[in-house]
Design a protein around this motif. Structure first.
Motif, short mmCIF file in Angstrom:
data_model
loop_
_atom_site.label_atom_id
_atom_site.label_comp_id
_atom_site.label_asym_id
_atom_site.label_seq_id
_atom_site.Cartn_x
_atom_site.Cartn_y
_atom_site.Cartn_z
N SER A 74 -5.95 0.48 6.25
CA SER A 74 -6.94 0.74 5.21
C SER A 74 -6.37 0.84 3.81
N GLY A 75 -6.34 2.04 3.24
CA GLY A 75 -6.03 2.21 1.83
C GLY A 75 -4.68 1.70 1.39
N THR A 76 -3.63 2.00 2.15
CA THR A 76 -2.27 1.64 1.73
C THR A 76 -2.07 0.14 1.66
N GLY A 77 -2.57 -0.59 2.66
CA GLY A 77 -2.43 -2.04 2.67
C GLY A 77 -3.16 -2.69 1.52
N MET A 78 -4.39 -2.26 1.27
CA MET A 78 -5.17 -2.80 0.15
C MET A 78 -4.49 -2.50 -1.18
N ARG A 79 -4.00 -1.28 -1.28
CA ARG A 79 -3.34 -0.85 -2.51
C ARG A 79 -2.08 -1.67 -2.78
N SER A 80 -1.28 -1.91 -1.73
CA SER A 80 -0.06 -2.70 -1.88
C SER A 80 -0.38 -4.13 -2.30
N PRO A 118 5.69 1.54 2.69
CA PRO A 118 4.82 2.63 3.18
C PRO A 118 4.06 2.27 4.45
N LEU A 119 3.84 0.98 4.71
CA LEU A 119 3.09 0.58 5.89
C LEU A 119 3.85 0.85 7.19
N ASP A 131 0.65 6.94 -1.02
CA ASP A 131 -0.19 6.62 -2.17
C ASP A 131 0.47 7.07 -3.47
N LEU A 132 1.12 8.23 -3.42
CA LEU A 132 1.83 8.72 -4.60
C LEU A 132 3.00 7.79 -4.93
N TYR A 133 3.69 7.31 -3.90
CA TYR A 133 4.81 6.37 -4.07
C TYR A 133 4.34 5.09 -4.77
N LEU A 134 3.20 4.54 -4.34
CA LEU A 134 2.66 3.32 -4.94
C LEU A 134 2.17 3.58 -6.37
#
Length: 388
Positions: A74-80, A118-119, A131-134
């Motif tokens: 979900s969120g992490t993949g889209m964000r990356s 992160p994934l 999310d903070l890392y990205l």
């Protein structure tokens, strides 16, 4: 844009901007690929890759909007994915104006590895940390774009405006995620959905203007001499033929720098080139608004006087006088005015003959072709009388 799929059904503006963003990304992708096929400039392929990922990102958002099923991961993949496209866009803008070292071409691969890290973190890791890392990476990229890229490109204001808009979008999402808890998306979050689309549009205009600049540069280099900036012989003669075919009353001026070979031999080619550029500049200034100038070959510079009311004799004398006063060389000048039945090539030959007359009779002077003809006619008449 938020990665929470529940927001899409509640706020249609997210769906609309995703569709618009995907459509713009497709157009930009096609445009960049076409330009890369013509010019093989790495900036186009980098930007094409960026808009491919943007298209993918927005397509996944569209899928979420209309299916209601979140994309996994979900969120992490889209964000990356979104952040990687942002990094590629900034790098491609830099490449539009500057070359970078070959070692730096590995930056996208390194960045991709950092964004994918992160994934692969264990599920036991607090979800806030990836999310903070990205987010930290995102703001480092924003800072580097403002400080390193913006000062080195030709459209600094436009690019900085786009970065500012993106920064506002990123700031709103930080507030939403970390201060508001992400529970109640309000009006600022809804409005922020439009900001990435504005950023993409600004990048589009930067690319479009840069393409125009490059095309103009290519065209300019095809019609001008690289050293003097004057029109090259082919383009000059094209214009001259156009004037002649239209019956325009024009005059041609032919200039040859005196003792230029000696200048090359004694002071070197670099200094001789500087002098040639000075002479070319003077001719351009004297012909400004009344005609055009060109480099005929070597130290031979030519001009067309096409404006009505301009006295070619005065223009030629001004050129000769200024060159003698403002440079370390002199020029021999000849000119001829177009008459009925004279071709463009013949007109240039007449001006050339007049120039050679100036050179052979002392240099640093101006000769009208008509005076040569009149002198030849007088000589022929005298010879005929003497034979009687």
């Amino acid at each position: 844009m938020s990665n929470d799929p529940t927001l899409w059904s509640a706020f249609p503006i997210f769906s609309i901007t995703a569709v618009c963003g995907a459509f713009l990304a497709v157009l930009m992708l096609i445009m960049c690929l076409l330009m890369y096929s013509k010019q093989r400039k790495k900036a186009y392929i980098y930007m094409a890759a960026a808009f491919f990922f943007i298209m993918t990102y927005e397509s996944l958002n569209i899928h979420q909007a209309f299916s209601g099923h979140p994309w996994q991961p979900s969120g992490t993949g889209m964000r990356s994915l979104q952040l990687f496209s942002f990094i590629l866009l900034n790098l491609s803008v830099l490449l539009l104006y500057r070359r970078i070292r070959k070692v730096h071409y590995g930056l996208p691969a390194i960045t991709a590895a950092m964004l994918l890290a992160p994934l692969f973190l264990p599920s036991s890791i607090n979800p806030v940390w990836p999310d903070l890392y990205l987010t930290v990476i995102e703001w480092v990229v924003i800072y580097l774009s403002f400080s390193k890229i913006a000062p080195r490109i030709g459209q600094r204001f436009k690019y900085s405006l786009g970065l500012s808009i993106y920064s506002i979008w990123a700031s709103i999402h930080i507030i939403y995620k970390y201060l508001s808890g992400g529970d109640k998306p309000g009006l600022p979050l809804q409005i922020s959905a439009v900001l990435p689309l504005v950023f993409y549009s600004i990048i589009f205009f930067i690319l479009f203007q840069r393409i125009i600049e490059l095309m103009q540069s290519i065209y300019r280099s095809s019609i001008t001499d690289g050293l003097t900036g004057l029109y090259n012989r082919r383009y000059f003669m094209k214009h001259l033929n156009h004037y002649v075919s239209n019956g325009t009353k024009i005059s041609a001026i032919f200039c040859d720098i005196d003792n230029f070979k000696m200048l090359n031999d004694t002071q070197g080619h670099a200094h001789a080139d500087e002098v040639l550029q000075q002479v070319a500049t003077i001719m351009e200034e004297e012909l400004d608004g009344i005609g055009l100038t060109g480099r005929y070959g070597g130290e031979e510079l030519v001009a067309i006087v096409a404006r009505k009311g301009s006295r070619v004799s005065q223009v030629a004398e001004n050129i000769r006088f200024r060159i003698a006063e403002e440079t370390i060389v002199t020029v021999s000048v000849g000119y001829s005015t177009l008459r009925k039945g004279v071709t463009a090539d013949s007109l240039m030959k007449q001006a050339d003959q007049a120039m050679y007359h100036s050179k052979s009779s002392g240099k640093n002077r101006v000769t009208d072709y008509r005076s040569i003809r009149a002198g030849s006619r007088t000589s022929n008449e005298a010879a005929n009388l003497g034979s009687l």
